[in-house]
Design an enzyme around this catalytic site. Structure first.
Site, PDB file in Angstrom:
ATOM      1  N   LYS A  13       0.828  -1.208   0.000  1.00 16.79           N
ATOM      2  CA  LYS A  13       0.000   0.000   0.000  1.00 16.79           C
ATOM      3  C   LYS A  13       0.867   1.265   0.000  1.00 16.79           C
ATOM      4  O   LYS A  13       0.663   2.152  -0.817  1.00 16.79           O
ATOM      5  CB  LYS A  13      -0.930   0.009   1.231  1.00 16.79           C
ATOM      6  CG  LYS A  13      -1.883  -1.190   1.283  1.00 16.79           C
ATOM      7  CD  LYS A  13      -2.816  -1.121   2.472  1.00 16.79           C
ATOM      8  CE  LYS A  13      -2.128  -1.192   3.826  1.00 16.79           C
ATOM      9  NZ  LYS A  13      -1.409  -2.463   4.091  1.00 16.79           N
ATOM     10  N   ARG A  88      -9.896   0.310   8.430  1.00 11.92           N
ATOM     11  CA  ARG A  88      -9.472  -1.066   8.682  1.00 11.92           C
ATOM     12  C   ARG A  88     -10.566  -1.868   9.360  1.00 11.92           C
ATOM     13  O   ARG A  88     -10.361  -3.053   9.633  1.00 11.92           O
ATOM     14  CB  ARG A  88      -8.251  -1.050   9.597  1.00 11.92           C
ATOM     15  CG  ARG A  88      -6.914  -1.229   8.888  1.00 11.92           C
ATOM     16  CD  ARG A  88      -5.840  -1.120   9.947  1.00 11.92           C
ATOM     17  NE  ARG A  88      -4.612  -1.774   9.630  1.00 11.92           N
ATOM     18  CZ  ARG A  88      -3.522  -1.172   9.163  1.00 11.92           C
ATOM     19  NH1 ARG A  88      -3.531   0.098   8.886  1.00 11.92           N
ATOM     20  NH2 ARG A  88      -2.416  -1.854   8.974  1.00 11.92           N
ATOM     21  N   ARG A 127      11.509  -5.292   5.304  1.00  6.98           N
ATOM     22  CA  ARG A 127      11.163  -3.886   5.023  1.00  6.98           C
ATOM     23  C   ARG A 127      12.054  -2.903   5.783  1.00  6.98           C
ATOM     24  O   ARG A 127      12.342  -3.093   6.954  1.00  6.98           O
ATOM     25  CB  ARG A 127       9.696  -3.635   5.406  1.00  6.98           C
ATOM     26  CG  ARG A 127       9.300  -2.160   5.354  1.00  6.98           C
ATOM     27  CD  ARG A 127       7.823  -1.953   5.247  1.00  6.98           C
ATOM     28  NE  ARG A 127       7.091  -2.316   6.451  1.00  6.98           N
ATOM     29  CZ  ARG A 127       5.761  -2.231   6.561  1.00  6.98           C
ATOM     30  NH1 ARG A 127       5.026  -1.832   5.530  1.00  6.98           N
ATOM     31  NH2 ARG A 127       5.165  -2.570   7.677  1.00  6.98           N
ATOM     32  N   ARG A 160      10.898  -1.032  11.325  1.00 10.42           N
ATOM     33  CA  ARG A 160       9.843  -0.726  12.291  1.00 10.42           C
ATOM     34  C   ARG A 160       9.844  -1.733  13.442  1.00 10.42           C
ATOM     35  O   ARG A 160      10.053  -2.924  13.230  1.00 10.42           O
ATOM     36  CB  ARG A 160       8.489  -0.735  11.586  1.00 10.42           C
ATOM     37  CG  ARG A 160       8.155   0.599  10.957  1.00 10.42           C
ATOM     38  CD  ARG A 160       6.961   0.549  10.064  1.00 10.42           C
ATOM     39  NE  ARG A 160       5.822  -0.175  10.629  1.00 10.42           N
ATOM     40  CZ  ARG A 160       4.663  -0.312  10.010  1.00 10.42           C
ATOM     41  NH1 ARG A 160       4.484   0.235   8.826  1.00 10.42           N
ATOM     42  NH2 ARG A 160       3.680  -0.984  10.563  1.00 10.42           N
TER      43      ARG A 160
END
Ligand code: ADP
Ligand code: ADP
Ligand code: ZN
Length: 219
Positions: A13, A88, A127, A160
């Site tokens: 996204k 969500r 990521r 993260r």
């Protein structure tokens, strides 16, 4: 025009938001980025969201909806925006519809990036995100030109805190239980565009741009 990006954590996204934002000249409204920003600044909102984010749970609807409605009341969202990570839950989707309807507006399209769940773990554990502009990278699939440095703004890349295997599994569980029903919600309104997210980043982007160009022609 208001667009929504739907998809599991790791579907792409944030990666594709960039392309839509440029194509449609709209601001990017990413709920996760807004929460992380609040957390970093130690605001009341950040404190409220912290424990949920750490555990991979959803921040309660009431808090999330308030944050988003305040964000889209800003002048830059007057003509629309690209939502990423919001809504969500069905509750959030309904609150968004109601708020837009009050202004005579509505969701143009929910763009669903479809990815088989087996690839998500690898995408999220690999990521890296820019501390400054939040652009996502991937150590194998989409590495930066210089290790640890953002191509776009030279910001520092970091992993993260919630991109760990245990938290990812929890986030995926939450996604299947609480967010998947949104596919039906937008499908029933005839506002769901599905794109195959299990192809090269550029190919996903091309499919989305093709769709957006068609949409603009119809207007
Ligand atoms: P989301 O915002 O949906 O959680 P991201 O856009 O942050 O997902 O992408 C998750 C990770 O997967 C990032 O490391 C990104 O570089 C990588 N990624 C995104 N799209 C693809 C793709 N089509 N193929 C391979 N890797 C991808
Ligand atoms: P991802 O890129 O993996 O999809 P996000 O950055 O969108 O993750 O979200 C990170 C965390 O922020 C979520 O796990 C959740 O705790 C919180 N969050 C983000 N968006 C929402 C939302 N719409 N409703 C509730 N919680 C949210
Ligand atoms: Zn950057």
């Amino acid at each position: 025009m208001f667009f929504i990006l739907l998809g599991a954590p790791g579907a792409g996204k944030g990666t594709q938001a960039d392309i839509i934002v440029k194509e449609m000249s709209l601001p990017h409204v990413a709920s996760g980025d807004l929460f992380r920003h609040a957390l970093k600044n130690g605001t009341e909102l950040g404190k409220q969201a912290e424990s949920y984010m750490k555990g991979g749970k959803l921040v309660p609807d009431e808090i999330t909806i308030k944050m988003i409605l305040e964000r889209i009341a800003q002048p830059d969202c007057k003509n629309g925006c690209v939502f990423d990570g919001f809504p969500r839950t069905i509750e959030q989707a309904k609150a968004l519809d109601a708020a837009l309807e009050k202004q005579g507006k509505s969701i143009e399209e929910a763009i669903y990036i479809e990815v088989p769940s087996e690839v998500l773990l690898d995408r999220l554990t690999g990521r890296w995100v820019c501390r400054t502009c939040q652009s996502p990278y991937h150590q194998k699939n989409s590495p930066p030109r210089k290790e640890g440095v953002c191509d776009k703004c030279s910001g520092e890349l970091y992993q993260r805190a919630d991109d760990t295997e245990v938290t990812i599994k929890e986030r995926l569980k939450v996604y299947f239980a609480q967010t998947m029903p949104l596919l039906d919600y937008y499908e029933k309104k005839d506002r769901l565009f599905k794109v195959n997210g299990n192809q090269h980043i550029d190919s996903v982007g091309k499919d989305i741009v093709k769709f957006l160009k068609g949409l603009k022609q119809k207007k």
